[in-house]
Scaffold this motif. Structure first.
Motif, PDB file in Angstrom:
ATOM      1  N   SER A  58       0.816  -1.216   0.000  1.00  0.00           N
ATOM      2  CA  SER A  58       0.000   0.000   0.000  1.00  0.00           C
ATOM      3  C   SER A  58       0.850   1.267   0.000  1.00  0.00           C
ATOM      4  N   ASP A 114      -7.328   8.639   2.145  1.00  0.00           N
ATOM      5  CA  ASP A 114      -8.566   7.942   2.481  1.00  0.00           C
ATOM      6  C   ASP A 114      -8.649   6.572   1.825  1.00  0.00           C
ATOM      7  N   GLU A 115      -7.764   6.358   0.834  1.00  0.00           N
ATOM      8  CA  GLU A 115      -7.759   5.079   0.132  1.00  0.00           C
ATOM      9  C   GLU A 115      -6.401   4.874  -0.520  1.00  0.00           C
ATOM     10  N   CYS A 119      -6.075   0.381  -6.091  1.00  0.00           N
ATOM     11  CA  CYS A 119      -6.251  -0.823  -5.276  1.00  0.00           C
ATOM     12  C   CYS A 119      -7.486  -1.577  -5.760  1.00  0.00           C
ATOM     13  N   ASN A 120      -7.360  -2.123  -6.950  1.00  0.00           N
ATOM     14  CA  ASN A 120      -8.453  -2.895  -7.539  1.00  0.00           C
ATOM     15  C   ASN A 120      -7.866  -3.900  -8.530  1.00  0.00           C
ATOM     16  N   LEU A 132      -4.149   0.131   4.153  1.00  0.00           N
ATOM     17  CA  LEU A 132      -3.991   1.574   4.268  1.00  0.00           C
ATOM     18  C   LEU A 132      -3.489   1.938   5.665  1.00  0.00           C
TER      19      LEU A 132
END
Length: 157
Positions: A58, A114-115, A119-120, A132
């Motif tokens: 991340s 916030d993300e 990430c998919n 995260l």
């Protein structure tokens, strides 16, 4: 005496460095005079601690995306296989203090995220493996020790 190896980090005595630090690894000059500056951004003490893979993954996404908001000519931000740090490669940029400032701002961005970007399953090869909160913890830890970034071998301690 150990034979000199082709990979710069294989010639570094990992028992002598004191993480965290930001170290210029080397400069590679191209045929037309362009220069690539490669930095070792060491988060964790080698052979004593490491980043967990989901958090490392991340912070990789976050750093790769966010550092470009603070620094021109970024070629790549890539994790070390030992999970103790990252390499940063930049083109025609030799201002070490500006690199440090860009990293500080990037880690602040991580704390405010916030993300995790991309990430998919379409944009990431292991989208299920992210944290995260883990990335934020790593960013906070390195920011808390920012006064150590220039001291690679712990000489100023």
């Amino acid at each position: 005496m150990t034979e000199k190896m082709n990979v710069e980090s294989f010639n570094l005595d990992h028992t002598k460095v004191r993480a965290p630090y930001v170290r210029l690894v080397g400069i590679t000059e191209g045929q037309n005079g362009d220069k690539i500056h490669k930095y070792d951004i060491r988060f964790k003490q080698p052979n004593q601690e490491h980043m967990e893979m989901d958090a490392l993954h991340s912070i990789e996404h976050l750093m790769a995306e966010k550092i470009r908001n603070h620094l021109d000519n970024v070629i790549d931000v890539g994790p070390m296989g030992c999970q103790t740090g990252f390499y940063l490669a930049v083109l025609n940029h030799d201002d070490y203090d500006e690199i440090l400032s860009a990293l500080e701002n990037t880690f602040q961005d991580v704390l405010e995220a916030d993300e995790v970007p991309a990430c998919n399953e379409v944009q990431c090869g292991w989208a299920a493996n992210h944290s995260l909160e883990g990335a934020k913890q790593i960013a906070q830890e390195i920011l808390d020790r920012q006064d150590e970034w220039k001291d690679v071998f712990g000489e100023e301690a």
